[in-house]
Design an enzyme around this catalytic site. Structure first.
Site, PDB file in Angstrom:
ATOM      1  N   ASP A   1     -11.697  -0.028  43.220  1.00 23.61           N
ATOM      2  CA  ASP A   1     -10.886   1.107  43.632  1.00 23.61           C
ATOM      3  C   ASP A   1     -11.444   1.603  44.972  1.00 23.61           C
ATOM      4  OD1 ASP A   1      -9.399   3.541  43.626  1.00 23.61           O
ATOM      5  OD2 ASP A   1      -9.446   3.571  41.437  1.00 23.61           O
TER       6      ASP A   1
ATOM      7  N   ASP B   1      -6.692   4.047  46.766  1.00 21.66           N
ATOM      8  CA  ASP B   1      -6.438   5.408  46.292  1.00 21.66           C
ATOM      9  C   ASP B   1      -5.684   6.259  47.314  1.00 21.66           C
ATOM     10  OD1 ASP B   1      -7.191   7.539  44.302  1.00 21.66           O
ATOM     11  OD2 ASP B   1      -8.157   8.404  46.066  1.00 21.66           O
TER      12      ASP B   1
ATOM     13  N   GLU C   1      -1.923   3.121  45.806  1.00 19.88           N
ATOM     14  CA  GLU C   1      -1.424   4.277  45.048  1.00 19.88           C
ATOM     15  C   GLU C   1      -0.651   5.130  46.028  1.00 19.88           C
ATOM     16  OE1 GLU C   1      -2.806   8.155  42.480  1.00 19.88           O
ATOM     17  OE2 GLU C   1      -3.789   7.641  44.344  1.00 19.88           O
TER      18      GLU C   1
ATOM     19  N   HIS D   1      -5.354   6.876  34.589  1.00 20.29           N
ATOM     20  CA  HIS D   1      -6.341   7.916  34.295  1.00 20.29           C
ATOM     21  C   HIS D   1      -5.923   9.297  34.787  1.00 20.29           C
ATOM     22  CE1 HIS D   1      -6.924   6.724  38.405  1.00 20.29           C
ATOM     23  NE2 HIS D   1      -7.557   7.863  38.611  1.00 20.29           N
ATOM     24  N   ASP D   2      -4.777   9.395  35.443  1.00 16.58           N
ATOM     25  CA  ASP D   2      -4.294  10.690  35.944  1.00 16.58           C
ATOM     26  C   ASP D   2      -3.124  11.233  35.122  1.00 16.58           C
ATOM     27  OD1 ASP D   2      -6.053  10.695  38.123  1.00 16.58           O
ATOM     28  OD2 ASP D   2      -4.658   9.542  39.355  1.00 16.58           O
TER      29      ASP D   2
HETATM   30  C1  GLC Z   1      -5.993   9.609  43.085  1.00 18.77           C
HETATM   31  C2  GLC Z   1      -6.814   9.292  41.851  1.00 18.77           C
HETATM   32  C3  GLC Z   1      -7.231  10.576  41.214  1.00 18.77           C
HETATM   33  C4  GLC Z   1      -8.081  11.345  42.191  1.00 18.77           C
HETATM   34  C5  GLC Z   1      -7.364  11.526  43.531  1.00 18.77           C
HETATM   35  C6  GLC Z   1      -8.299  11.948  44.600  1.00 18.77           C
HETATM   36  O1  GLC Z   1      -4.818  10.223  42.788  1.00 18.77           O
HETATM   37  O2  GLC Z   1      -6.099   8.458  40.992  1.00 18.77           O
HETATM   38  O3  GLC Z   1      -7.902  10.400  40.000  1.00 18.77           O
HETATM   39  O4  GLC Z   1      -8.406  12.589  41.662  1.00 18.77           O
HETATM   40  O5  GLC Z   1      -6.763  10.341  43.983  1.00 18.77           O
HETATM   41  O6  GLC Z   1      -9.123  10.893  44.977  1.00 18.77           O
END
Ligand code: GLC
Length: 550
Positions: free
Chosen positions: A102, A204, A261, A334-335
């Protein structure tokens, strides 16, 4: 017709996301470890997993559980050592499982040496590695932007007498991608991990890396008098030029994949992002995640939706990636809260819900991304008070809800429904104390029903969600139509059944998932000549029944 040999390994496999802090603890400390993941590789191999995405385990003060990276070249001691990471990569390869790292490249931790240096003066060599701005004449923040985790997106730095931008928490300062040295430093990090043998990268929060040329106040959209930073900075024109450079520096010439993402990219824009002309191999766009949640992503705001709303966005993404690009299918990460709660508004047993969603996940066109525990059919955890949550965004959403006029009960209910901690409770391996996750009290509690909802129990039960996931994984590996086949939606207007057909040369497969708690029907002519993979009554579906015909 897509030739199976033309597809890359990552298009033919199943991906699985591990949240290391909650997967398996081998240190007896109540939080998971890298060695714990290695220990469970055989479990993952049995699920057909070929790509293992692990969320950040780099050195970090853990304000956002590792998404605040202090050193991209070091493993956080709570997770183990670099040698253990090398071991995971090597042992994974032996089983055909490639580790996907990641990359958190929109921001670092405020404890990262880059930021420590940048914040020390206005003239140091890294002075413009982050987004620094002067205060407004009255001393207030440069704009009224609200960070994604709540509060102003600007934090004051005494040494520089300036503010810095943080899209997420104030301990996560945003990097300045306009500076070529910053870009090179990040590409170096990615190459370091690719050279170590990573099979790919999940990138990310990538839609936030390009900031607008002018920083101006946005329209106030909440009781706090601020404006969401997302509206001002997500997917800013010019971002693709940065990402093309990224691809050329890291991805080109390597047999790896990159999945971004990308909250804020619409289905119509996918062509710019993935495929021949695109910058990534796949993109986690969030269009379907925003169906069961208010589009402002404020948890306490009500949202009403129907199955056809969800089907419409899933179909749009399928169409957008049909000829160009590839789709990463996911219900959970995980979010997000657990999918059994998030995507199913009806009554019914969690196990049945998990199986129905799993059928869709594993037979859609694209690479399925499972999230740890999804294959066991978790519900959300039970939370009695805001103090039980660990996640910083949950605490912020709670405060925000109170400010929006909800009482404490209402604010807590919103957090129970949507909290990211629902996905972060420990993996349940067996019925022993702490569910076989750890010998110490876990950092978040295991579920109340862990004695019955765990891997050991479900492995022994042919009707369990885990057994169903394994059956579907095997089915996928035996039927190329489920990997390479085209996708056509069936019964698009039906409010109970999500249905589609896959076709590949002369081969066909049809999936039906009744996502309601009432019996449903379909036209048996749709499956003429095909065989169901499990016993079913032709033309009808029991509540939450799902079936695949091949
Ligand atoms: C992304 C991750 C999340 C994190 C955010 C900031 O959305 O999936 O878990 O808090 O980025 O890095």
């Amino acid at each position: 017709m897509a030739n199976l040999n033309d597809l890359a390994w990552w298009q033919k496999t199943i991906a699985y996301e591990v949240y290391p802090k909650s997967f398996k603890d081998t240190h007896g400390q109540g939080t998971g470890t890298i060695a714990g993941i290695t220990e469970k590789l055989d479990y993952l191999a049995k699920l057909g997993v070929g790509a293992l995405w692990i969320t950040p385990c780099y050195k970090s003060p853990m304000v956002d559980n590792g998404y605040d990276v202090a050193d991209y070249y070091a493993i956080d001691p709570s997770f183990g050592t670099m040698a253990e990471m090398d071991e995971l990569i090597a042992r994974g390869r032996e089983r055909g499982i490639r580790v996907v790292m990641d990359l958190v490249f929109n921001h670092t931790s405020n404890q990262c040496p880059w930021f420590v240096e940048s914040s020390s003066s206005r003239t140091n060599p890294k002075a413009d590695w982050y987004i620094w701005r002067d205060a407004k004449p009255d001393g207030s923040a440069p704009t009224n932007w609200r960070s994604i985790f709540g509060g102003s997106a600007w934090a004051w730095c005494e040494e520089r007498g300036q503010y810095y931008l943080h899209t997420f928490a104030s301990e996560q300062p945003d990097l300045n991608w306009e500076n070529p040295d910053v870009r090179q430093a990040l590409f170096d990090v990615a190459n370091f991990w690719a050279n170590k043998g990573a099979g790919g990268f999940r990138i990310d929060a990538i839609t936030y890396i390009k900031k607008p040329a002018e920083f101006v106040d946005g329209p106030v959209d909440g009781a706090d008098g601020m404006s969401a930073v997302h509206a001002a900075t997500a997917n800013t024109p010019g971002i693709l030029a940065f990402l093309r450079e990224f691809k050329a520096a890291v991805r080109d010439g390597r047999d790896i994949f990159m999945v971004g993402e990308a909250n804020g990219v619409a289905a119509e824009e996918l062509g710019d992002w993935v495929g021949e002309q695109g910058v990534f191999d796949m993109l986690f766009e969030f269009n379907h995640m925003l169906i069961p949640m208010h589009k402002s992503e404020v948890w306490c705001r009500k949202v009403e939706w129907t199955l056809t709303d969800l089907k419409r966005v899933l179909a749009a993404s399928q169409r957008a990636t049909a000829l160009n690009g590839w789709y990463p299918m996911f219900w959970e990460n995980h979010d997000q809260p657990r999918s059994t709660v998030n995507f199913l508004q009806c009554e019914g047993a969690l196990a049945k819900k998990a199986k129905a969603l799993g059928t869709v996940l594993l037979t859609m066109r694209g690479t399925p991304f499972m999230y740890q525990g999804e294959e066991l059919g978790y519900g959300n955890a039970s939370w009695d008070s805001i103090d039980e949550f660990d996640d910083l965004s949950t605490r912020n959403q709670y405060e925000f809800a109170l400010r929006e006029g909800l009482d404490e009960v209402g604010a807590l209910a919103a957090c129970v429904r949507y909290s990211r901690d629902n996905a972060r409770t420990p993996m349940q391996w067996d019925a022993s104390e702490y569910a076989g996750f750890s010998t110490a009290k876990p950092w978040l509690p295991v579920h109340d029903d862990y004695a019955t909802c765990n891997v050991a129990v479900q492995e022994a039960d042919p009707d369990s969600p885990l057994s169903w996931y394994r059956t579907l994984a095997t089915l996928r590996s035996e039927h190329p139509v489920l990997v390479a086949g085209d996708w056509t939606e069936l019964m698009a207007d039906d409010e109970q059944v999500l249905a589609f057909e896959r076709t590949w040369g002369n081969e066909r497969a049809v999936t039906f998932a009744n996502l309601s708690d009432k019996p449903a029907a379909y036209d048996p002519a749709l499956v003429e000549g095909l065989t169901p993979i499990v016993a079913t009554t032709l033309g009808t579906l029991a509540p939450l029944e799902s079936v695949v015909f091949v």
